[in-house]
Design a protein around this motif. Structure first.
Motif, PDB file in Angstrom:
ATOM      1  N   UNK A  19       0.840  -1.194   0.000  1.00  0.00           N
ATOM      2  CA  UNK A  19       0.000   0.000   0.000  1.00  0.00           C
ATOM      3  C   UNK A  19       0.877   1.247   0.000  1.00  0.00           C
ATOM      4  N   UNK A  20       0.430   2.271  -0.674  1.00  0.00           N
ATOM      5  CA  UNK A  20       1.252   3.472  -0.832  1.00  0.00           C
ATOM      6  C   UNK A  20       1.393   4.289   0.454  1.00  0.00           C
ATOM      7  N   UNK A  21       0.517   4.086   1.420  1.00  0.00           N
ATOM      8  CA  UNK A  21       0.562   4.899   2.638  1.00  0.00           C
ATOM      9  C   UNK A  21       1.395   4.273   3.762  1.00  0.00           C
ATOM     10  N   UNK A  22       2.131   3.184   3.472  1.00  0.00           N
ATOM     11  CA  UNK A  22       2.976   2.542   4.484  1.00  0.00           C
ATOM     12  C   UNK A  22       4.352   2.259   3.900  1.00  0.00           C
ATOM     13  N   UNK A  23       5.365   2.359   4.745  1.00  0.00           N
ATOM     14  CA  UNK A  23       6.708   1.978   4.304  1.00  0.00           C
ATOM     15  C   UNK A  23       6.778   0.462   4.166  1.00  0.00           C
ATOM     16  N   UNK A  24       7.779  -0.015   3.463  1.00  0.00           N
ATOM     17  CA  UNK A  24       7.935  -1.462   3.254  1.00  0.00           C
ATOM     18  C   UNK A  24       8.077  -2.216   4.568  1.00  0.00           C
ATOM     19  N   UNK A  25       8.888  -1.683   5.479  1.00  0.00           N
ATOM     20  CA  UNK A  25       9.097  -2.344   6.767  1.00  0.00           C
ATOM     21  C   UNK A  25       7.797  -2.350   7.575  1.00  0.00           C
TER      22      UNK A  25
END
Length: 70
Positions: A33-39
């Motif tokens: 999702x674009x609103x969360x960082x990968x980690x």
């Protein structure tokens, strides 16, 4: 229970899976999702899976860290 983890962009298929399997036991998660960082997304997916009783071996995530038992 069916588990579906979408690794594609924006979670578009996750909503389709939820609609298709609405009357059956399932867990559908979007992991890009674009609103969360990968980690953050990885931690979220692992946490939700753990809450649903999915057994995991997470030692590899900590292999390069200097952890201290407390």
């Amino acid at each position: 229970v069916r588990v579906f983890i979408e690794l594609g962009p924006k979670g578009g298929l996750t909503s389709c899976v939820s609609r298709i399997l609405a009357d059956r036991g399932h867990l559908a998660l979007a992991a890009d999702l674009s609103n969360r960082t990968s980690v953050c997304q990885l931690n979220h997916v692992l946490a939700v899976l753990a809450c649903h009783g999915v057994s995991m071996k997470l030692a590899h995530l900590y292999n390069r860290r200097n952890l201290e038992v407390i």
